[in-house]
Design an enzyme around this catalytic site. Structure first.
Site, PDB file in Angstrom:
ATOM      1  N   ARG A   1      56.618 -51.717  51.131  1.00  0.00           N
ATOM      2  CA  ARG A   1      56.109 -50.143  51.248  1.00  0.00           C
ATOM      3  C   ARG A   1      56.600 -48.991  52.713  1.00  0.00           C
ATOM      4  O   ARG A   1      55.381 -48.755  53.164  1.00  0.00           O
ATOM      5  CB  ARG A   1      54.738 -50.039  50.909  1.00  0.00           C
ATOM      6  CG  ARG A   1      54.718 -50.454  49.228  1.00  0.00           C
ATOM      7  CD  ARG A   1      53.651 -50.135  49.058  1.00  0.00           C
ATOM      8  NE  ARG A   1      54.624 -49.801  47.416  1.00  0.00           N
ATOM      9  CZ  ARG A   1      53.240 -49.575  46.628  1.00  0.00           C
ATOM     10  NH1 ARG A   1      52.300 -49.043  46.726  1.00  0.00           N
ATOM     11  NH2 ARG A   1      54.015 -49.342  45.365  1.00  0.00           N
TER      12      ARG A   1
ATOM     13  N   GLN B   1      61.717 -46.379  50.365  1.00  0.00           N
ATOM     14  CA  GLN B   1      60.825 -45.187  49.096  1.00  0.00           C
ATOM     15  C   GLN B   1      62.293 -45.295  47.896  1.00  0.00           C
ATOM     16  O   GLN B   1      61.774 -44.830  46.958  1.00  0.00           O
ATOM     17  CB  GLN B   1      60.489 -43.955  49.277  1.00  0.00           C
ATOM     18  CG  GLN B   1      59.158 -43.907  50.279  1.00  0.00           C
ATOM     19  CD  GLN B   1      58.811 -42.332  50.232  1.00  0.00           C
ATOM     20  OE1 GLN B   1      58.796 -41.935  51.045  1.00  0.00           O
ATOM     21  NE2 GLN B   1      57.393 -42.370  51.214  1.00  0.00           N
TER      22      GLN B   1
ATOM     23  N   ASP C   1      62.517 -47.752  45.506  1.00  0.00           N
ATOM     24  CA  ASP C   1      61.002 -48.575  45.345  1.00  0.00           C
ATOM     25  C   ASP C   1      61.048 -48.075  43.730  1.00  0.00           C
ATOM     26  O   ASP C   1      60.595 -47.368  42.669  1.00  0.00           O
ATOM     27  CB  ASP C   1      59.647 -48.013  45.871  1.00  0.00           C
ATOM     28  CG  ASP C   1      58.441 -48.389  45.801  1.00  0.00           C
ATOM     29  OD1 ASP C   1      58.050 -49.162  46.382  1.00  0.00           O
ATOM     30  OD2 ASP C   1      57.776 -48.381  44.979  1.00  0.00           O
TER      31      ASP C   1
ATOM     32  N   SER D   1      57.586 -47.223  42.006  1.00  0.00           N
ATOM     33  CA  SER D   1      56.754 -45.952  42.518  1.00  0.00           C
ATOM     34  C   SER D   1      57.212 -45.525  40.900  1.00  0.00           C
ATOM     35  O   SER D   1      57.149 -44.249  40.401  1.00  0.00           O
ATOM     36  CB  SER D   1      57.207 -45.226  43.270  1.00  0.00           C
ATOM     37  OG  SER D   1      56.238 -45.782  44.414  1.00  0.00           O
TER      38      SER D   1
ATOM     39  N   TYR E   1      48.563 -50.268  49.810  1.00  0.00           N
ATOM     40  CA  TYR E   1      47.997 -50.674  48.158  1.00  0.00           C
ATOM     41  C   TYR E   1      46.308 -50.756  48.662  1.00  0.00           C
ATOM     42  O   TYR E   1      45.878 -50.691  49.999  1.00  0.00           O
ATOM     43  CB  TYR E   1      48.219 -52.183  47.948  1.00  0.00           C
ATOM     44  CG  TYR E   1      50.351 -52.581  47.689  1.00  0.00           C
ATOM     45  CD1 TYR E   1      50.129 -52.047  46.558  1.00  0.00           C
ATOM     46  CD2 TYR E   1      50.262 -53.200  48.141  1.00  0.00           C
ATOM     47  CE1 TYR E   1      50.944 -52.149  46.079  1.00  0.00           C
ATOM     48  CE2 TYR E   1      52.004 -52.721  48.098  1.00  0.00           C
ATOM     49  CZ  TYR E   1      52.490 -51.820  46.944  1.00  0.00           C
ATOM     50  OH  TYR E   1      53.432 -53.032  46.187  1.00  0.00           O
TER      51      TYR E   1
HETATM   52  P1  NAD Z   1      49.050 -49.639  42.300  1.00  0.00           P
HETATM   53  O1  NAD Z   1      49.743 -49.567  41.192  1.00  0.00           O
HETATM   54  O2  NAD Z   1      49.415 -50.621  42.957  1.00  0.00           O
HETATM   55  O3  NAD Z   1      47.589 -49.106  42.302  1.00  0.00           O
HETATM   56  C1  NAD Z   1      47.470 -47.691  41.385  1.00  0.00           C
HETATM   57  C2  NAD Z   1      46.563 -47.201  41.825  1.00  0.00           C
HETATM   58  O4  NAD Z   1      44.778 -48.053  41.601  1.00  0.00           O
HETATM   59  C3  NAD Z   1      46.060 -47.102  43.750  1.00  0.00           C
HETATM   60  O5  NAD Z   1      46.831 -45.655  43.740  1.00  0.00           O
HETATM   61  C4  NAD Z   1      45.024 -48.241  43.968  1.00  0.00           C
HETATM   62  O6  NAD Z   1      44.141 -47.332  45.040  1.00  0.00           O
HETATM   63  C5  NAD Z   1      44.003 -48.053  43.089  1.00  0.00           C
HETATM   64  N1  NAD Z   1      42.626 -48.733  43.278  1.00  0.00           N
HETATM   65  C6  NAD Z   1      43.089 -49.991  43.259  1.00  0.00           C
HETATM   66  N2  NAD Z   1      41.639 -50.829  42.641  1.00  0.00           N
HETATM   67  C7  NAD Z   1      40.784 -49.569  42.646  1.00  0.00           C
HETATM   68  C8  NAD Z   1      39.874 -49.759  41.946  1.00  0.00           C
HETATM   69  N3  NAD Z   1      39.389 -50.835  42.701  1.00  0.00           N
HETATM   70  N4  NAD Z   1      39.227 -48.574  41.783  1.00  0.00           N
HETATM   71  C9  NAD Z   1      39.749 -47.314  41.628  1.00  0.00           C
HETATM   72  N5  NAD Z   1      40.614 -47.631  41.946  1.00  0.00           N
HETATM   73  C10 NAD Z   1      41.625 -48.280  41.788  1.00  0.00           C
HETATM   74  O7  NAD Z   1      49.722 -47.971  43.494  1.00  0.00           O
HETATM   75  P2  NAD Z   1      50.423 -47.623  43.123  1.00  0.00           P
HETATM   76  O8  NAD Z   1      50.785 -46.169  42.171  1.00  0.00           O
HETATM   77  O9  NAD Z   1      52.099 -48.384  42.816  1.00  0.00           O
HETATM   78  O10 NAD Z   1      50.842 -47.010  45.155  1.00  0.00           O
HETATM   79  C11 NAD Z   1      49.674 -46.630  45.523  1.00  0.00           C
HETATM   80  C12 NAD Z   1      50.084 -45.780  47.368  1.00  0.00           C
HETATM   81  O11 NAD Z   1      50.764 -46.785  48.078  1.00  0.00           O
HETATM   82  C13 NAD Z   1      51.266 -44.601  46.937  1.00  0.00           C
HETATM   83  O12 NAD Z   1      49.876 -43.440  46.328  1.00  0.00           O
HETATM   84  C14 NAD Z   1      52.440 -44.141  47.848  1.00  0.00           C
HETATM   85  O13 NAD Z   1      51.140 -43.336  48.629  1.00  0.00           O
HETATM   86  C15 NAD Z   1      51.718 -45.973  48.404  1.00  0.00           C
HETATM   87  N6  NAD Z   1      53.426 -45.780  48.127  1.00  0.00           N
HETATM   88  C16 NAD Z   1      54.462 -45.970  49.048  1.00  0.00           C
HETATM   89  C17 NAD Z   1      55.598 -46.233  48.910  1.00  0.00           C
HETATM   90  C18 NAD Z   1      56.745 -46.480  50.451  1.00  0.00           C
HETATM   91  O14 NAD Z   1      56.474 -46.238  50.938  1.00  0.00           O
HETATM   92  N7  NAD Z   1      57.524 -46.675  49.833  1.00  0.00           N
HETATM   93  C19 NAD Z   1      55.963 -47.286  47.538  1.00  0.00           C
HETATM   94  C20 NAD Z   1      55.036 -46.490  46.286  1.00  0.00           C
HETATM   95  C21 NAD Z   1      53.749 -46.589  46.842  1.00  0.00           C
END
Ligand code: NAD
Length: 374
Positions: free
Chosen positions: A120, A125, A128, A131, A226
């Site tokens: 990530r 991005q 991904d 996402s 994450y």
């Molecule tokens: P994910 O699918 O792994 O998790 C979904 C959400 O659940 C996350 O926001 C996580 O914090 C939340 N979560 C996990 N455990 C929890 C708990 N016990 N209680 C409440 N919430 C909980 O995550 P995602 O949506 O794929 O991505 C998370 C973040 O990563 C994104 O918001 C983004 O900022 C970042 N991201 C960066 C890139 C990149 O830079 N290439 C790509 C994808 C995502």
């Protein structure tokens, strides 16, 4: 070099590259073969692929003659012996959870890349798939909830009386959660959201939702965006906060996941039993055990007059646009493996190439996957 697009497993409606993305791949001097019918469920006919410049053929011919083997679903068990180590498999192999699959890939010395483990970083991005597919999931989850809800989402003031807006709670404000907030807001609901990563508070608020605060979350910056496991004390406080807000909600959409681990249980049976009759829970973490204690993966049922939908496969219900986004991500990643003359170039000095590689020469390459199997 030849890239071959294989038909997906039954139940998967997406295709890894739509004809419009095949055009882009051909511009990179790659010949493209497509298994007949591969795009049918994503509304892309063989004729459309031919017009894009591809050749329609069989799975047998692709498995035998293509250099890049492209499919979202993992390879069929029967193909393992047929695929050679000099061919490159690109798809989604779930290596953080599917140990049996990884073992097979090692045994058969396959060269495999799994787009769900791409690092990530900002350069990644545009590649991904988690996402892009989470965007489809978050959107679709809200529409599904709205269809099951016995009340409206928006507020109405009519001659027949006033309808109050639905209250939606989103648990996990990552990509899917933020899209679910945006879609719920567009439909006119009142939305609140909760996440262990307090960094998302501003994003939640900018979408017009309220952020539910629970103090004391562990936020590990080294986890690359994450979430990380939380302490027992925090989990208890979090369950109480979720309970207090859940019993006032009409819809709950849960998206909380921790890569390589079972989804955290955030919505307990007693909470569900305290919710209003007719409420709807959509659990997007269903395939990793679910955020709701009662979720059954792939099933929709009622518990105490609350509907629980355990669905992790929404992207497949939006096959055209989900494939469009997936294909663009896959093409951007593949561009790292294609040299100017269209030949294969595996540069393991590139952090994205090395970080997305699951197996090669009978060894696990990705360090996150390796740590799970050592
Ligand atoms: P994910 O699918 O792994 O998790 C979904 C959400 O659940 C996350 O926001 C996580 O914090 C939340 N979560 C996990 N455990 C929890 C708990 N016990 N209680 C409440 N919430 C909980 O995550 P995602 O949506 O794929 O991505 C998370 C973040 O990563 C994104 O918001 C983004 O900022 C970042 N991201 C960066 C890139 C990149 O830079 N290439 C790509 C994808 C995502």
């Amino acid at each position: 070099m030849i890239a071959g697009i294989l038909k997906e497993k039954i139940g998967e409606n997406r295709v890894i590259l739509l004809p419009e993305t095949v055009v882009e791949l051909i511009k990179k001097k790659v010949e493209v073969w497509v298994e007949s019918g591969a795009g049918a469920r994503a509304y892309s006919s063989d004729e459309m692929y031919v017009n894009a410049g591809a050749l329609i053929t069989t799975a047998e011919k692709i498995l035998d003659g293509a250099d890049l083997l492209l499919r979202i679903s993992p390879p069929e068990t029967g193909w393992m012996k047929q695929i050679r180590g000099d061919q490159v498999w690109i798809g989604v192999l779930n290596p953080l959870s599917d140990k049996e699959m990884v073992q097979q890939l090692i045994t058969h010395k396959l060269t495999t890349f799994s787009l769900d483990i791409i690092p990530r970083t900002s350069r990644a991005q545009a590649m991904d798939i988690l996402s892009s597919q989470a965007t489809a999931a978050g959107y679709r989850a809200v529409l599904d909830a709205a269809m099951h809800l016995p009340t409206f989402f928006p507020m109405f003031m009519t001659a027949a009386g006033t309808i109050t807006p639905a209250k939606v709670m989103i648990i996990g404000a990552g990509v899917a959660g933020l899209q679910a907030i945006a879609t719920s807001r567009k439909l006119g609901a009142r939305v609140e959201a909760f996440d262990v990563r307090t960094a998302v508070k501003e994003e939640v608020e900018s979408l017009g939702a309220k952020f539910i605060e629970v103090e004391g979350a562990l936020d590990d910056k080294s986890a690359g965006g994450y979430a990380v496991e939380q302490t027992e004390e925090y989990k208890a406080r979090q369950r109480q906060a979720v309970h207090d807000h859940a019993i006032k909600s009409d819809v709950i959409i849960t998206t909380a996941q921790i890569p390589g681990k079972m989804a955290p249980k955030l919505l307990m049976k007693e909470t569900v039993e305290g919710m209003k009759a007719g409420s709807v829970i959509v659990d997007l973490a269903a395939s990793t055990g679910g955020n709701c204690e009662l979720t059954v993966n792939g099933e929709t049922f009622e518990h105490n007059r609350v509907r629980i939908i355990g669905q992790s496969y929404y992207p497949s219900t939006l096959p055209k646009d989900a494939s469009k986004m997936f294909g663009k991500n896959a093409l951007n990643f593949m561009s790292l493996l294609i040299s100017k003359d269209g030949s294969l170039n595996l540069d393991f000095e590139d952090d994205l190439v090395a970080g997305t590689c699951v197996t090669r020469d009978g060894e696990i390459v990705n360090p996150r996957v390796k740590s799970l199997y050592s």
